[in-house]
Design a protein around this motif. Structure first.
Motif, short mmCIF file in Angstrom:
data_model
loop_
_atom_site.label_atom_id
_atom_site.label_comp_id
_atom_site.label_asym_id
_atom_site.label_seq_id
_atom_site.Cartn_x
_atom_site.Cartn_y
_atom_site.Cartn_z
N THR A 178 0.99 -0.89 0.01
CA THR A 178 -0.15 0.16 -0.30
C THR A 178 0.92 1.10 -0.22
O THR A 178 0.53 2.07 -0.61
N LEU A 179 2.02 0.89 0.57
CA LEU A 179 2.79 2.07 1.01
C LEU A 179 3.90 2.65 -0.20
O LEU A 179 4.00 3.96 -0.87
N LEU A 180 4.71 0.96 -0.94
CA LEU A 180 5.43 1.47 -1.43
C LEU A 180 5.32 0.52 -2.99
O LEU A 180 6.02 0.94 -4.04
N GLY A 181 4.08 0.16 -3.78
CA GLY A 181 4.03 -0.01 -4.57
C GLY A 181 4.23 -2.07 -5.08
O GLY A 181 4.74 -2.19 -3.47
N PRO A 182 3.74 -2.78 -5.76
CA PRO A 182 3.78 -3.90 -5.59
C PRO A 182 5.55 -4.73 -5.98
O PRO A 182 6.78 -3.32 -6.23
N VAL A 183 5.88 -6.18 -5.57
CA VAL A 183 7.13 -6.41 -5.06
C VAL A 183 7.78 -7.37 -6.74
O VAL A 183 6.23 -8.25 -6.52
N THR A 184 9.06 -7.14 -6.71
CA THR A 184 8.78 -8.34 -7.79
C THR A 184 9.56 -8.81 -8.06
O THR A 184 10.20 -9.42 -8.80
N ARG A 202 -1.29 -0.77 -7.19
CA ARG A 202 -1.25 0.39 -5.85
C ARG A 202 -2.58 0.58 -5.59
O ARG A 202 -4.09 1.23 -6.60
N PRO A 203 -3.53 0.60 -4.16
CA PRO A 203 -4.98 0.19 -4.23
C PRO A 203 -4.71 1.57 -4.31
O PRO A 203 -4.47 2.70 -3.25
N ALA A 204 -6.32 2.17 -4.36
CA ALA A 204 -6.58 3.62 -4.58
C ALA A 204 -6.56 4.22 -2.73
O ALA A 204 -6.55 3.21 -1.53
N ALA A 205 -5.58 5.42 -2.63
CA ALA A 205 -5.84 5.47 -1.25
C ALA A 205 -7.23 5.86 -0.44
O ALA A 205 -8.32 6.49 -1.49
#
Length: 375
Positions: free
Chosen positions: A191-197, A359-362
């Protein structure tokens, strides 16, 4: 469901956690409990007996009932996928407790069935929708910390056997600190930094058995069949690096549950297992940490706010252009990240995470409970 009317909720699984969801449903005018089911019929009947408009049904009856709009799946993790698939087959939206399924292999058919049926799927944890994580996200999105470079997520406990009277499942396959508590921390990090690769992991176990510390089995030894200390590095698509530490092998820590470090400031983020908590900031010219005013998130939230968020997310076409904030996409990605981290720990090699998610909407600062009017 008629426009402007409450969403009718049917609960499958009436164990301890259902009490927290019931309190939320009772508070929110957008939700209305209409049916309950449990393999132990007496538990469902006990809830229905306190609510005249609620019916105690079998699971099959509930997922087929046209008066149920959303199935709230509070069964044990091993049953999550089966119940979700049954609900989707009945044309129902589904919101479930974590994890989305016992593993990604079981979760994939749930996503595929929901896509084909044009229904929505949501999943806990929804703690990230509260004011704690969302205020931290607002600070990051507003550029308060500059460019995010790194984060740490830390949980250290001596193990649940000290207080849980039947802790066996924590030390069997599917248990351990990562799968038990990791969803809260990882969902917050995404949520804070986006998805993981990509992930690089390591894991260990301090001892071969645990001793129960409370209840009728006090003093009994429980075998430990999984790793009880898991750590690793997560490489986010944004380029930020997160260091994760989940442990049942320590006593305590003074580290903040989550810290996010940027080019101009660092953030201390509150416990992701809670909906609120104070966010603290320290900039380049600060001599100490200072509180960040609450600026985003659902106010006074509790378990089930993700359910309300799902109910408010419109269906748009088969797959939908809007995703629930506590939705299946992020839940599947977090499950995939955890499996990848354990695979990396086992192989000693970096593992590419196959899934991704938006990334989910705030969440803007919002109250779902209408203000009381005075006369």
């Amino acid at each position: 469901m008629s426009v402007g009317q409450p969403t009718n909720v049917g609960i499958v699984g009436c164990g301890t956690i259902s009490g927290q969801y019931l309190r939320t449903i009772d508070r929110l005018p957008s939700l209305r409990l209409t049916a309950v089911a449990d393999l132990d019929a007496a538990r469902a009947q006990a809830i229905a007996a306190t609510r005249p408009q609620v019916r105690a049904l079998t699971v099959d009856e509930l997922v087929a009932d046209p008066r149920v709009d959303i199935v709230l799946n509070l069964t044990v993790p091993a049953a999550h996928a089966a119940v979700a698939l049954a609900a989707i087959a009945g044309g129902k939206d589904v919101y479930g407790e974590k994890p989305l399924a016992a593993d990604t292999e079981q979760a994939r058919p749930v996503l595929a069935a929901a896509e084909a049926a044009g229904v929505r799927v949501g999943c806990a944890p929804d703690t990230v929708l509260g004011t704690g994580i969302q205020t931290a996200r607002r600070a990051i999105d507003d550029g308060v910390i500059g460019t995010p470079a790194a984060a740490t997520a830390t949980m250290v406990t001596p193990g649940h056997e000290r207080w849980h009277p039947n802790p066996d499942f924590y030390y069997l396959a599917g248990g351990g600190p990562l799968l038990d508590m990791g969803p809260y921390y990882l969902t917050a990090l995404v949520t804070l930094l986006g998805p993981v690769t990509t992930v690089v992991g390591a894991a260990s176990r301090a001892r071969a058995e645990r001793v129960i510390g409370s209840g009728p089995r006090t003093g009994q030894a429980v075998p430990v069949l999984i790793d009880t200390h898991v750590t690793g590095v997560l490489i986010h698509r944004s380029g930020a690096l997160s260091t994760l530490l989940m442990s049942f092998d320590g006593v305590a820590t003074r580290a903040a549950p989550i810290e996010v470090h940027g080019s101009t400031a660092s953030l201390m983020v509150p416990d992701p297992n809670k909906f609120d908590g104070e966010v603290r900031l320290r900039g380049l010219d600060d001599t100490d940490w200072r509180p960040v005013p609450t600026s985003a998130g659902y106010l006074d939230a509790g378990r089930g706010y993700g359910l309300a968020d799902l109910a408010a997310t419109p269906r748009s076409g088969r797959s939908g252009t809007e995703q629930p904030r506590a939705g299946a996409a992020i839940a599947f990605h977090v499950l995939d990240v955890m499996e990848s981290l354990l695979a990396s720990a086992g192989s000693g090699q970096a593992v590419t995470v196959r899934s991704t998610c938006p990334r989910p909407a705030a969440v803007p600062l919002t109250s779902l409970v209408p203000a009381r009017t005075t006369r």
